[in-house]
Design a protein around this motif. Structure first.
Motif, PDB file in Angstrom:
ATOM      1  N   UNK A 123      16.126  26.022  19.723  1.00 52.42           N
ATOM      2  CA  UNK A 123      15.482  25.317  18.621  1.00 52.42           C
ATOM      3  C   UNK A 123      13.991  25.642  18.700  1.00 52.42           C
ATOM      4  N   UNK A 124      13.462  26.228  17.634  1.00 50.07           N
ATOM      5  CA  UNK A 124      12.038  26.547  17.566  1.00 50.07           C
ATOM      6  C   UNK A 124      11.392  25.554  16.607  1.00 50.07           C
ATOM      7  N   UNK A 125      10.293  24.955  17.065  1.00 52.02           N
ATOM      8  CA  UNK A 125       9.646  23.884  16.302  1.00 52.02           C
ATOM      9  C   UNK A 125       8.151  24.149  16.183  1.00 52.02           C
ATOM     10  N   UNK A 126       7.620  23.976  14.976  1.00 51.38           N
ATOM     11  CA  UNK A 126       6.181  23.963  14.745  1.00 51.38           C
ATOM     12  C   UNK A 126       5.812  22.510  14.456  1.00 51.38           C
ATOM     13  N   UNK A 127       4.802  22.007  15.159  1.00 47.98           N
ATOM     14  CA  UNK A 127       4.441  20.600  14.971  1.00 47.98           C
ATOM     15  C   UNK A 127       2.964  20.364  15.253  1.00 47.98           C
ATOM     16  N   UNK A 128       2.459  19.281  14.684  1.00 47.15           N
ATOM     17  CA  UNK A 128       1.073  18.856  14.868  1.00 47.15           C
ATOM     18  C   UNK A 128       1.016  17.967  16.105  1.00 47.15           C
ATOM     19  N   UNK A 129       0.319  18.430  17.125  1.00 47.73           N
ATOM     20  CA  UNK A 129       0.231  17.678  18.384  1.00 47.73           C
ATOM     21  C   UNK A 129      -0.540  16.364  18.233  1.00 47.73           C
ATOM     22  N   UNK A 130      -1.254  16.198  17.143  1.00 54.76           N
ATOM     23  CA  UNK A 130      -1.952  14.933  16.891  1.00 54.76           C
ATOM     24  C   UNK A 130      -1.014  13.870  16.332  1.00 54.76           C
ATOM     25  N   UNK A 131       0.157  14.300  15.866  1.00 56.28           N
ATOM     26  CA  UNK A 131       1.109  13.362  15.273  1.00 56.28           C
ATOM     27  C   UNK A 131       2.344  13.123  16.129  1.00 56.28           C
ATOM     28  N   UNK A 132       2.735  14.094  16.935  1.00 59.86           N
ATOM     29  CA  UNK A 132       3.915  13.937  17.783  1.00 59.86           C
ATOM     30  C   UNK A 132       3.758  14.792  19.041  1.00 59.86           C
ATOM     31  N   UNK A 133       4.560  14.476  20.033  1.00 65.46           N
ATOM     32  CA  UNK A 133       4.516  15.212  21.303  1.00 65.46           C
ATOM     33  C   UNK A 133       5.837  15.946  21.512  1.00 65.46           C
ATOM     34  N   UNK A 134       5.787  16.980  22.334  1.00 61.90           N
ATOM     35  CA  UNK A 134       6.997  17.726  22.652  1.00 61.90           C
ATOM     36  C   UNK A 134       8.061  16.801  23.248  1.00 61.90           C
ATOM     37  N   UNK A 135       7.639  15.831  24.035  1.00 56.60           N
ATOM     38  CA  UNK A 135       8.580  14.872  24.635  1.00 56.60           C
ATOM     39  C   UNK A 135       9.344  14.097  23.559  1.00 56.60           C
ATOM     40  N   UNK A 136       8.672  13.781  22.438  1.00 57.66           N
ATOM     41  CA  UNK A 136       9.337  13.061  21.342  1.00 57.66           C
ATOM     42  C   UNK A 136      10.404  13.934  20.687  1.00 57.66           C
ATOM     43  N   UNK A 137      10.113  15.221  20.573  1.00 59.19           N
ATOM     44  CA  UNK A 137      11.070  16.154  19.979  1.00 59.19           C
ATOM     45  C   UNK A 137      12.292  16.295  20.888  1.00 59.19           C
ATOM     46  N   UNK A 138      12.054  16.454  22.179  1.00 54.07           N
ATOM     47  CA  UNK A 138      13.164  16.550  23.142  1.00 54.07           C
ATOM     48  C   UNK A 138      14.005  15.287  23.111  1.00 54.07           C
TER      49      UNK A 138
END
Length: 70
Positions: free
Chosen positions: A42-57
């Motif tokens: 799963x490849x994800x582009x995200x704004x680190x100011x709005x969410x964290x990688x831990x939240x995605x996992x």
């Protein structure tokens, strides 16, 4: 903007791809999700100011799949 690729176990079909894609896309700050069933990634582009990688996992785990190797 962050760009991360996660290895995800348990995905076996198109429904799995749709489930993971919808779940991750629903997270605020996520701008793009690409689920590769064949490579189990799963490849994800995200704004680190709005969410964290831990939240995605955590969201991937919540819908029944396992993030491995990270």
């Amino acid at each position: 903007m962050a760009h991360e690729t996660l290895n995800v176990d348990g995905m076996t079909c198109g429904h799995c791809v749709e489930t993971v894609s919808k779940a991750v896309s629903s997270i605020p700050g996520v701008s793009k999700v690409d689920v590769d069933l064949e490579k189990k990634r799963v490849t994800v582009d995200f704004d680190e100011n709005q969410t964290a990688l831990a939240d995605i996992k955590s969201k991937i785990t919540d819908v029944g799949y396992e993030v491995v190797g990270a």
